[in-house]
Motif scaffolding. Structure first.
Motif, PDB file in Angstrom:
ATOM      1  N   ALA A 188      56.081  44.515  48.943  1.00  0.00           N
ATOM      2  CA  ALA A 188      54.845  44.243  49.682  1.00  0.00           C
ATOM      3  C   ALA A 188      53.903  45.443  49.594  1.00  0.00           C
ATOM      4  O   ALA A 188      52.684  45.268  49.423  1.00  0.00           O
ATOM      5  N   GLU A 189      54.462  46.640  49.697  1.00  0.00           N
ATOM      6  CA  GLU A 189      53.643  47.851  49.581  1.00  0.00           C
ATOM      7  C   GLU A 189      53.058  47.961  48.178  1.00  0.00           C
ATOM      8  O   GLU A 189      51.874  48.298  48.011  1.00  0.00           O
ATOM      9  N   ALA A 190      53.858  47.663  47.163  1.00  0.00           N
ATOM     10  CA  ALA A 190      53.363  47.703  45.780  1.00  0.00           C
ATOM     11  C   ALA A 190      52.261  46.670  45.574  1.00  0.00           C
ATOM     12  O   ALA A 190      51.243  46.953  44.918  1.00  0.00           O
ATOM     13  N   ALA A 191      52.438  45.478  46.121  1.00  0.00           N
ATOM     14  CA  ALA A 191      51.416  44.435  45.993  1.00  0.00           C
ATOM     15  C   ALA A 191      50.128  44.861  46.710  1.00  0.00           C
ATOM     16  O   ALA A 191      49.019  44.635  46.199  1.00  0.00           O
ATOM     17  N   ARG A 192      50.259  45.497  47.860  1.00  0.00           N
ATOM     18  CA  ARG A 192      49.090  45.963  48.593  1.00  0.00           C
ATOM     19  C   ARG A 192      48.343  47.023  47.790  1.00  0.00           C
ATOM     20  O   ARG A 192      47.111  46.994  47.681  1.00  0.00           O
ATOM     21  N   ILE A 193      49.072  47.952  47.179  1.00  0.00           N
ATOM     22  CA  ILE A 193      48.455  49.009  46.373  1.00  0.00           C
ATOM     23  C   ILE A 193      47.768  48.416  45.146  1.00  0.00           C
ATOM     24  O   ILE A 193      46.639  48.805  44.799  1.00  0.00           O
ATOM     25  N   GLN A 251      44.631  46.725  46.228  1.00  0.00           N
ATOM     26  CA  GLN A 251      43.630  47.730  46.583  1.00  0.00           C
ATOM     27  C   GLN A 251      42.993  48.310  45.323  1.00  0.00           C
ATOM     28  O   GLN A 251      41.782  48.499  45.270  1.00  0.00           O
ATOM     29  N   GLN A 252      43.859  48.580  44.302  1.00  0.00           N
ATOM     30  CA  GLN A 252      43.342  49.131  43.061  1.00  0.00           C
ATOM     31  C   GLN A 252      42.487  48.112  42.315  1.00  0.00           C
ATOM     32  O   GLN A 252      41.475  48.454  41.717  1.00  0.00           O
ATOM     33  N   ALA A 253      42.914  46.862  42.347  1.00  0.00           N
ATOM     34  CA  ALA A 253      42.152  45.807  41.666  1.00  0.00           C
ATOM     35  C   ALA A 253      40.816  45.591  42.367  1.00  0.00           C
ATOM     36  O   ALA A 253      39.794  45.315  41.707  1.00  0.00           O
ATOM     37  N   GLY A 254      40.779  45.700  43.656  1.00  0.00           N
ATOM     38  CA  GLY A 254      39.549  45.518  44.405  1.00  0.00           C
ATOM     39  C   GLY A 254      38.602  46.699  44.243  1.00  0.00           C
ATOM     40  O   GLY A 254      37.391  46.565  44.325  1.00  0.00           O
ATOM     41  N   GLY A 255      39.131  47.871  43.979  1.00  0.00           N
ATOM     42  CA  GLY A 255      38.332  49.066  43.808  1.00  0.00           C
ATOM     43  C   GLY A 255      37.741  49.168  42.423  1.00  0.00           C
ATOM     44  O   GLY A 255      36.778  49.873  42.163  1.00  0.00           O
TER      45      GLY A 255
END
Length: 172
Positions: free
Chosen positions: A159-164, A167-171
């Motif tokens: 879940a943490e990896a998916a969140r990161i 976040q990177q894809a959105g940035g």
């Protein structure tokens, strides 16, 4: 009349004989107990501080037990010391008895280690106890709890990896 005069003397003599016999029985019983008690200790094999390798290991294990180092730290705990004793003297009754006595408290330590989240250490401790009794139901339960905690930890990491990643894809 002569029988009444000799009767107190006979009674006194009989009393001394009975008291002497009781004294001998008490002394003999004391020697028998002392010999049996010492023979029991000799049958157990080496004892702590007897100067032998086994005695040194028993002493280290006793100190580890007093300090409640049942399964940790690595190389300096009750189970590893007593396993070393059993390698040197496979029939050592002291080590066998003390491993048995320390089993439940050691299981409690493993459970606490799992609950604290130190899963690798819990795995090591559990493996150590499985060397003692690989078919124990308590160890099977602890193994299941450990596996469940690993699944929870893996899902948390995913879940943490998916969140990161999100976040990177959105940035970008």
């Amino acid at each position: 009349m002569s029988s009444s005069v000799s009767s107190p003397a006979n009674r006194r003599g009989l009393l001394f004989v009975v008291l002497g016999a009781l004294l001998l029985l008490l002394i003999g019983g004391g020697f028998w107990y002392a010999h049996g008690h010492m023979a029991g200790h000799a049958a157990e094999g080496h004892t702590a501080n007897d100067g032998s390798e086994v005695g040194v290991m028993l002493d280290l294990a006793d100190k580890a037990y007093q300090e409640r180092r049942l399964v940790a730290p690595v190389g300096s705990n009750v189970y590893e010391f007593y396993f070393s004793v059993l390698q040197l003297d496979p029939n050592n009754a002291v080590a066998q008895r003390r491993l048995r006595d320390a089993f439940k408290p050691a299981c409690d330590v493993v459970e606490s280690t799992i609950n604290s989240g130190d899963l690798d250490e819990a795995q090591r401790e559990l493996s150590l106890l499985r060397q003692y009794d690989s078919h124990n139901y308590k160890l099977a339960l602890l193994g299941s709890v450990l596996d469940a905690q690993r699944v929870i930890e893996r899902r948390r990491h995913e879940a943490e990896a998916a969140r990161i990643q999100a976040q990177q894809a959105g940035g970008n």
